[in-house]
Write a protein that holds these residues in place. Sequence first.
Motif, PDB file in Angstrom:
ATOM      1  N   ALA A  92       7.617  -1.693 -10.221  1.00  0.00           N
ATOM      2  CA  ALA A  92       6.402  -1.824 -11.041  1.00  0.00           C
ATOM      3  C   ALA A  92       5.512  -0.595 -10.902  1.00  0.00           C
ATOM      4  O   ALA A  92       4.821  -0.208 -11.846  1.00  0.00           O
ATOM      5  CB  ALA A  92       5.630  -3.080 -10.629  1.00  0.00           C
ATOM      6  N   TRP A  93       5.529   0.027  -9.745  1.00  0.00           N
ATOM      7  CA  TRP A  93       4.673   1.192  -9.499  1.00  0.00           C
ATOM      8  C   TRP A  93       5.365   2.516  -9.778  1.00  0.00           C
ATOM      9  O   TRP A  93       4.715   3.523 -10.015  1.00  0.00           O
ATOM     10  CB  TRP A  93       4.158   1.177  -8.058  1.00  0.00           C
ATOM     11  CG  TRP A  93       3.070   0.181  -7.922  1.00  0.00           C
ATOM     12  CD1 TRP A  93       3.200  -1.131  -7.544  1.00  0.00           C
ATOM     13  CD2 TRP A  93       1.686   0.372  -8.193  1.00  0.00           C
ATOM     14  NE1 TRP A  93       1.984  -1.744  -7.585  1.00  0.00           N
ATOM     15  CE2 TRP A  93       1.032  -0.852  -7.968  1.00  0.00           C
ATOM     16  CE3 TRP A  93       0.942   1.473  -8.626  1.00  0.00           C
ATOM     17  CZ2 TRP A  93      -0.331  -1.008  -8.148  1.00  0.00           C
ATOM     18  CZ3 TRP A  93      -0.411   1.310  -8.793  1.00  0.00           C
ATOM     19  CH2 TRP A  93      -1.042   0.087  -8.561  1.00  0.00           C
ATOM     20  N   LEU A  94       6.675   2.539  -9.707  1.00  0.00           N
ATOM     21  CA  LEU A  94       7.404   3.808  -9.857  1.00  0.00           C
ATOM     22  C   LEU A  94       8.339   3.754 -11.052  1.00  0.00           C
ATOM     23  O   LEU A  94       9.534   3.606 -10.915  1.00  0.00           O
ATOM     24  CB  LEU A  94       8.200   4.114  -8.589  1.00  0.00           C
ATOM     25  CG  LEU A  94       7.361   4.444  -7.368  1.00  0.00           C
ATOM     26  CD1 LEU A  94       8.247   4.546  -6.135  1.00  0.00           C
ATOM     27  CD2 LEU A  94       6.616   5.742  -7.571  1.00  0.00           C
ATOM     28  N   CYS A  95       7.792   3.869 -12.221  1.00  0.00           N
ATOM     29  CA  CYS A  95       8.597   3.877 -13.453  1.00  0.00           C
ATOM     30  C   CYS A  95       8.278   5.135 -14.244  1.00  0.00           C
ATOM     31  O   CYS A  95       7.322   5.167 -15.008  1.00  0.00           O
ATOM     32  CB  CYS A  95       8.309   2.638 -14.281  1.00  0.00           C
ATOM     33  SG  CYS A  95       8.888   1.139 -13.495  1.00  0.00           S
ATOM     34  N   TRP A  96       9.028   6.185 -14.050  1.00  0.00           N
ATOM     35  CA  TRP A  96       8.870   7.403 -14.822  1.00  0.00           C
ATOM     36  C   TRP A  96      10.197   8.157 -14.811  1.00  0.00           C
ATOM     37  O   TRP A  96      11.046   7.915 -13.966  1.00  0.00           O
ATOM     38  CB  TRP A  96       7.720   8.265 -14.300  1.00  0.00           C
ATOM     39  CG  TRP A  96       7.889   8.762 -12.918  1.00  0.00           C
ATOM     40  CD1 TRP A  96       8.589   9.845 -12.513  1.00  0.00           C
ATOM     41  CD2 TRP A  96       7.364   8.187 -11.724  1.00  0.00           C
ATOM     42  NE1 TRP A  96       8.530   9.976 -11.162  1.00  0.00           N
ATOM     43  CE2 TRP A  96       7.782   8.991 -10.659  1.00  0.00           C
ATOM     44  CE3 TRP A  96       6.571   7.073 -11.471  1.00  0.00           C
ATOM     45  CZ2 TRP A  96       7.448   8.685  -9.341  1.00  0.00           C
ATOM     46  CZ3 TRP A  96       6.239   6.787 -10.165  1.00  0.00           C
ATOM     47  CH2 TRP A  96       6.671   7.598  -9.123  1.00  0.00           C
ATOM     48  N   GLY A 125       0.817  -1.211   0.000  1.00  0.00           N
ATOM     49  CA  GLY A 125       0.000   0.000   0.000  1.00  0.00           C
ATOM     50  C   GLY A 125       0.852   1.263   0.000  1.00  0.00           C
ATOM     51  O   GLY A 125       0.516   2.251  -0.663  1.00  0.00           O
ATOM     52  N   PHE A 126       1.965   1.224   0.728  1.00  0.00           N
ATOM     53  CA  PHE A 126       2.882   2.361   0.757  1.00  0.00           C
ATOM     54  C   PHE A 126       3.433   2.630  -0.643  1.00  0.00           C
ATOM     55  O   PHE A 126       3.478   3.784  -1.083  1.00  0.00           O
ATOM     56  CB  PHE A 126       4.017   2.091   1.747  1.00  0.00           C
ATOM     57  CG  PHE A 126       5.036   3.194   1.821  1.00  0.00           C
ATOM     58  CD1 PHE A 126       4.710   4.438   2.339  1.00  0.00           C
ATOM     59  CD2 PHE A 126       6.337   2.984   1.376  1.00  0.00           C
ATOM     60  CE1 PHE A 126       5.654   5.462   2.411  1.00  0.00           C
ATOM     61  CE2 PHE A 126       7.280   3.995   1.451  1.00  0.00           C
ATOM     62  CZ  PHE A 126       6.940   5.228   1.962  1.00  0.00           C
ATOM     63  N   HIS A 127       3.823   1.569  -1.345  1.00  0.00           N
ATOM     64  CA  HIS A 127       4.335   1.738  -2.713  1.00  0.00           C
ATOM     65  C   HIS A 127       3.310   2.470  -3.574  1.00  0.00           C
ATOM     66  O   HIS A 127       3.638   3.384  -4.319  1.00  0.00           O
ATOM     67  CB  HIS A 127       4.623   0.380  -3.361  1.00  0.00           C
ATOM     68  CG  HIS A 127       5.641  -0.436  -2.639  1.00  0.00           C
ATOM     69  ND1 HIS A 127       5.854  -1.767  -2.924  1.00  0.00           N
ATOM     70  CD2 HIS A 127       6.493  -0.130  -1.627  1.00  0.00           C
ATOM     71  CE1 HIS A 127       6.793  -2.238  -2.139  1.00  0.00           C
ATOM     72  NE2 HIS A 127       7.203  -1.274  -1.339  1.00  0.00           N
ATOM     73  N   ARG A 128       2.065   2.060  -3.462  1.00  0.00           N
ATOM     74  CA  ARG A 128       1.002   2.641  -4.282  1.00  0.00           C
ATOM     75  C   ARG A 128       0.676   4.074  -3.864  1.00  0.00           C
ATOM     76  O   ARG A 128       0.370   4.919  -4.710  1.00  0.00           O
ATOM     77  CB  ARG A 128      -0.232   1.749  -4.243  1.00  0.00           C
ATOM     78  CG  ARG A 128      -0.024   0.473  -5.067  1.00  0.00           C
ATOM     79  CD  ARG A 128      -0.710  -0.741  -4.452  1.00  0.00           C
ATOM     80  NE  ARG A 128      -0.454  -1.959  -5.207  1.00  0.00           N
ATOM     81  CZ  ARG A 128       0.634  -2.722  -5.062  1.00  0.00           C
ATOM     82  NH1 ARG A 128       1.589  -2.375  -4.223  1.00  0.00           N
ATOM     83  NH2 ARG A 128       0.779  -3.825  -5.771  1.00  0.00           N
ATOM     84  N   ALA A 129       0.770   4.353  -2.568  1.00  0.00           N
ATOM     85  CA  ALA A 129       0.537   5.721  -2.086  1.00  0.00           C
ATOM     86  C   ALA A 129       1.612   6.669  -2.616  1.00  0.00           C
ATOM     87  O   ALA A 129       1.309   7.782  -3.056  1.00  0.00           O
ATOM     88  CB  ALA A 129       0.508   5.744  -0.555  1.00  0.00           C
ATOM     89  N   VAL A 130       2.863   6.228  -2.574  1.00  0.00           N
ATOM     90  CA  VAL A 130       3.963   7.042  -3.103  1.00  0.00           C
ATOM     91  C   VAL A 130       3.754   7.275  -4.601  1.00  0.00           C
ATOM     92  O   VAL A 130       3.856   8.409  -5.081  1.00  0.00           O
ATOM     93  CB  VAL A 130       5.330   6.383  -2.825  1.00  0.00           C
ATOM     94  CG1 VAL A 130       6.442   7.076  -3.600  1.00  0.00           C
ATOM     95  CG2 VAL A 130       5.629   6.400  -1.338  1.00  0.00           C
ATOM     96  N   ALA A 131       3.445   6.222  -5.329  1.00  0.00           N
ATOM     97  CA  ALA A 131       3.229   6.349  -6.771  1.00  0.00           C
ATOM     98  C   ALA A 131       2.084   7.310  -7.062  1.00  0.00           C
ATOM     99  O   ALA A 131       2.189   8.152  -7.954  1.00  0.00           O
ATOM    100  CB  ALA A 131       2.943   4.978  -7.387  1.00  0.00           C
TER     101      ALA A 131
END
Length: 131
Positions: free
Chosen positions: A103-107, A71-77
Amino acid sequence: MSAAVPAGQVIFLNGTSSSGKSSIAEQLLLVLDRPFFHMSVDVINGMRARERTLELGPDELAAVLRRTRAGFHRAVAGMAQAGNDLVVDYVLSEQWRMLDWTAWLCWPAWMSFSSASAVRHRSWRGGKGTR
């Protein structure tokens, strides 16, 4: 229809527990040239009901912690994708965390510091560090 919002910049501080990630993040907020948010998994963990968490068995606790981290990964993303600049402190201590994280932070605005202790060392030496 509104124009697309560019993704925010993420400064990622990875290091072991008590390595100074949060202290570095607090100092970065003071010196960065625009407003950044400090996002820490410790803050997310602190939102969970402490007493109920202490009652969990080992398997239940592992499942809750895994969901918390995911959930933290997704909140940051989500914050970054909405255009917010972030200083994130976290521990990439398990392979699934790195895989899920990427997977969630690719930019293109992604920025990473490999360890909090290296960043702290550079900051103590006026940003020059030693090689």
